[in-house]
Design an enzyme around this catalytic site. Structure first.
Site, short mmCIF file in Angstrom:
data_model
loop_
_atom_site.label_atom_id
_atom_site.label_comp_id
_atom_site.label_asym_id
_atom_site.label_seq_id
_atom_site.Cartn_x
_atom_site.Cartn_y
_atom_site.Cartn_z
N ARG A 101 0.73 -1.23 -0.14
CA ARG A 101 -0.24 -0.11 -0.14
C ARG A 101 1.11 1.14 0.05
NH1 ARG A 101 -1.05 2.69 4.33
NH2 ARG A 101 -3.28 3.19 4.08
N LEU A 102 0.21 2.32 -0.32
CA LEU A 102 0.86 3.73 -0.48
C LEU A 102 -0.14 4.68 0.00
CD1 LEU A 102 3.72 4.41 -1.25
CD2 LEU A 102 2.85 5.15 -3.34
N ASP A 103 0.15 5.35 1.08
CA ASP A 103 -0.69 6.51 1.66
C ASP A 103 -1.36 7.21 0.49
OD1 ASP A 103 -0.17 5.61 4.15
OD2 ASP A 103 1.08 7.01 4.53
N ARG A 104 -2.68 7.66 0.78
CA ARG A 104 -3.44 8.50 -0.30
C ARG A 104 -2.62 9.85 -0.75
NH1 ARG A 104 -8.15 11.94 -0.46
NH2 ARG A 104 -8.31 11.91 1.76
N HIS A 188 1.53 5.05 7.88
CA HIS A 188 2.15 6.46 7.87
C HIS A 188 3.59 6.43 8.66
CE1 HIS A 188 -1.48 8.32 6.48
NE2 HIS A 188 -2.05 8.31 7.48
#
Length: 239
Positions: A101-104, A188
């Site tokens: 995943r990659l933060d928005r 995060h």
């Protein structure tokens, strides 16, 4: 996918016929003779031969996306555009999903595939997959910060991160640019790591994931299929 399913889909006869081909030792995967139909294979990454002829299979997909800020690293989302929405209809395959995943509010490299076993292995702790980020913070980074990252940052809840590499590219009183290499993917995490040393992240870009390096020619929101060389570099996760 299973080797017997692959051969069946490619028209090598009934499941019984496929079993006979395997039993007759007529199938090779990366120069190794394979007789078990339940062997998992990736035909676009591995070299598969049946009776000395290379198998060609095009249903697997491997894409590198330069994710923009605001796009969600998910297959579907009711409120926001997802990384899968960035893929043109002509290139969409059944089962596409982002690996990891990659933060928005983080941009950069996202690896998208429909090869579930490969994605699972790349995220498995035993492979210690490295992720590199280019980070811009609002203060001056120092050698003390480099040492703190190397020793493992401890969060307020008591969790201690694994050792991370912090390379300072540019530093001033109001802004610093650095590269960070981590092997984890906590929520995060990088932002929290910098907050722990008194700095706030103002820009975060992932520039590499495992052996994949973000193609500098890709504009934000653009993607491309992995090259044969990039696919070969992923072969180790299938061993």
């Amino acid at each position: 996918m299973r080797l017997d399913k692959l051969l069946f889909e490619l028209g090598y006869g009934s499941r019984g016929s496929v079993k006979k081909i395997l039993s007759a030792r007529q199938v090779r995967v990366d120069e190794e003779i394979v007789t078990l139909g339940n062997t998992n294979v990736s035909p676009m990454i591995q070299d598969i031969y049946v009776q000395n002829k290379r198998v060609i299979y095009t249903k697997e997909a491997y894409y590198m996306l330069n994710k923009p800020i605001g796009v969600v690293t998910a297959v579907t989302d009711e409120k926001h555009q997802t990384v899968i929405d960035c893929i043109d209809g002509k290139d969409k395959k059944i089962g596409l999903y982002p690996v990891g995943r990659l933060d928005r509010d983080t941009k950069g490299l996202v690896f998208i595939t429909n090869n579930g076993p490969l994605g699972f292995r790349m995220l498995h702790p035993k492979y210690h997959v490295s992720k590199r980020y280019e980070v811009v913070v609002n203060a001056c980074l120092t050698q003390e910060d480099v040492i703190a990252f190397r020793n493992g940052i401890t969060f307020l809840d008591g969790y201690t991160c694994q050792s991370a590499s912090l390379t300072i590219i540019q530093a001033s009183d109001t802004k610093s640019i650095a590269l960070v290499d981590i092997h984890e993917g906590k929520f995060h995490q990088i932002k929290k790591m910098f907050l722990s040393v008194g700095k706030k992240v103002i820009s975060l870009t992932r520039i590499s994931f495992a052996e994949l390096v973000l193609d500098s020619s890709l504009k934000e929101g653009e993607y491309r299929a992995l090259t044969p060389n990039e696919l070969q570099q992923l072969k180790k996760y299938l061993q």
